[in-house]
Design a protein around this motif. Structure first.
Motif, short mmCIF file in Angstrom:
data_model
loop_
_atom_site.label_atom_id
_atom_site.label_comp_id
_atom_site.label_asym_id
_atom_site.label_seq_id
_atom_site.Cartn_x
_atom_site.Cartn_y
_atom_site.Cartn_z
N GLN A 203 -0.38 4.45 10.49
CA GLN A 203 -0.89 3.71 11.64
C GLN A 203 -2.36 3.33 11.43
O GLN A 203 -2.77 2.22 11.74
CB GLN A 203 -0.76 4.55 12.92
N GLU A 204 -3.14 4.25 10.90
CA GLU A 204 -4.56 3.97 10.66
C GLU A 204 -4.73 2.87 9.62
O GLU A 204 -5.56 1.98 9.77
CB GLU A 204 -5.29 5.25 10.21
N LYS A 205 -3.93 2.91 8.57
CA LYS A 205 -3.98 1.86 7.55
C LYS A 205 -3.56 0.52 8.16
O LYS A 205 -4.15 -0.52 7.84
CB LYS A 205 -3.08 2.23 6.37
N TRP B 111 0.83 -1.20 0.00
CA TRP B 111 0.00 0.00 0.00
C TRP B 111 0.87 1.26 0.00
O TRP B 111 0.59 2.21 -0.74
CB TRP B 111 -0.92 -0.01 1.22
N GLU C 150 -7.11 -9.19 16.51
CA GLU C 150 -7.80 -8.35 17.50
C GLU C 150 -6.82 -7.64 18.43
O GLU C 150 -7.08 -6.55 18.91
CB GLU C 150 -8.77 -9.20 18.33
N GLU D 244 -7.37 -5.38 11.37
CA GLU D 244 -8.77 -5.78 11.55
C GLU D 244 -9.22 -6.71 10.44
O GLU D 244 -9.92 -7.70 10.69
CB GLU D 244 -9.68 -4.55 11.59
N SER D 245 -8.83 -6.40 9.20
CA SER D 245 -9.25 -7.24 8.07
C SER D 245 -8.61 -8.64 8.15
O SER D 245 -9.18 -9.60 7.64
CB SER D 245 -8.90 -6.58 6.74
N ARG E 211 -3.94 -0.41 11.30
CA ARG E 211 -5.07 -0.89 12.12
C ARG E 211 -6.15 -1.51 11.23
O ARG E 211 -6.71 -2.55 11.56
CB ARG E 211 -5.67 0.28 12.91
N GLU E 212 -6.41 -0.86 10.11
CA GLU E 212 -7.42 -1.36 9.16
C GLU E 212 -7.01 -2.74 8.62
O GLU E 212 -7.83 -3.66 8.56
CB GLU E 212 -7.53 -0.35 8.01
N VAL E 213 -5.75 -2.88 8.24
CA VAL E 213 -5.24 -4.16 7.74
C VAL E 213 -5.30 -5.22 8.85
O VAL E 213 -5.69 -6.36 8.60
CB VAL E 213 -3.80 -4.01 7.20
#
Length: 191
Positions: free
Chosen positions: A100-102, A83, A113, A108-109, A104-106
Motif C-alpha cells: 500500500q505504501e509503495k 516492483w 492526488e 504521488e509520482s 501511494r508513492e507511485v
C-alpha cells in the motif's frame, strides 16, 4: 431443453478468442460451443485487445468478474506489479502495508492526488493478480552463500580480544526480534 449458460473466466475467454481466430466460427456457433449468449461472444470479440492485456497483466486465470477499462489506477497496477516481481525475485518479504505504501508513492509520482491505497484497493489488487498471503517458513534463501566465506574472515578479526563466553548469537538476543515480517505476499502456486 436449452443448455444452461455459464459465466466464462479469463482463461476461457482467451480460449474463445483463440478458437474464433483459428476456426473462423460464427458468433452463433461460438455461443453454442461455449454455452454462453451471442451477446457475450460479441462483447468478447469487440474487447479482445482489452482481454488479452488483462491476460498478460493478470496471473489469476479463474477471474470471472472483471471489466477491463483503463482507469487512473491501471498505470499504478503496472508499475506496482513490476516492483512486486522485482522484490519477489530478491526474496524480500512484502506485506500488504508495504504494498500500500509503495502504491501511494507511485500514485504521488504519477500526480494522482485522489488515489488512496485503501484496504479495499489492496484486496482487489491481490484478487486481480492472484496474490495470496502466507507464512514464511525456513531460512532457505536468507543468506547469499558467496558472502559467507568473506564474513567468516571478517569475524575472526572482530573477535580478537574477546573471550568465547562474551560472544553471543544475534538471534538469541532481542536485537532482531520482529525486524522482518513473518508473512509475505506471493504468487499463487509458488513456494
Amino acid at each position: 431443453m436449452a443448455s444452461k449458460r455459464k459465466r466464462l473466466n479469463l482463461k476461457e475467454k482467451i480460449n474463445v478468442l483463440e478458437v474464433a481466430e483459428k476456426e473462423k466460427m460464427s458468433v452463433r456457433s461460438l455461443a453454442e460451443r461455449f454455452h454462453v449468449g451471442k451477446k457475450k461472444i460479441s462483447e468478447l470479440l469487440k474487447n479482445k485487445e482489452g482481454i488479452r492485456k488483462m491476460w498478460v497483466l493478470n496471473s489469476n486465470e479463474n477471474l470471472k468478474n472483471f471489466k477491463f477499462r483503463e482507469t487512473e489506477t491501471s498505470e499504478i497496477d503496472e508499475v506496482l506489479m513490476k516492483w512486486f516481481r522485482s522484490a519477489h525475485a530478491k526474496n524480500i518479504p512484502v506485506t500488504g502495508v508495504l504494498l500500500q505504501e509503495k502504491a501511494r508513492e507511485v500514485g504521488e509520482s504519477l500526480g494522482l492526488e485522489t488515489f488512496k491505497a485503501s484496504n479495499g484497493w489492496l484486496e482487489k489488487f491481490r484478487t486481480r493478480h492472484n496474490i495470496p498471503f502466507k507464512q514464511i517458513c525456513g531460512e532457505e534463501k536468507s543468506v547469499n552463500p558467496n558472502e559467507i566465506t568473506d564474513w567468516i574472515g571478517k569475524l575472526k578479526s572482530l573477535f580478537k580480544g574477546y573471550d568465547d563466553r562474551d560472544i553471543f548469537n544475534a538471534d538469541e538476543t532481542g536485537l532482531f526480534y520482529r525486524v522482518l515480517p513473518d508473512k509475505t505476499l506471493y504468487f499463487k502456486g509458488e513456494k
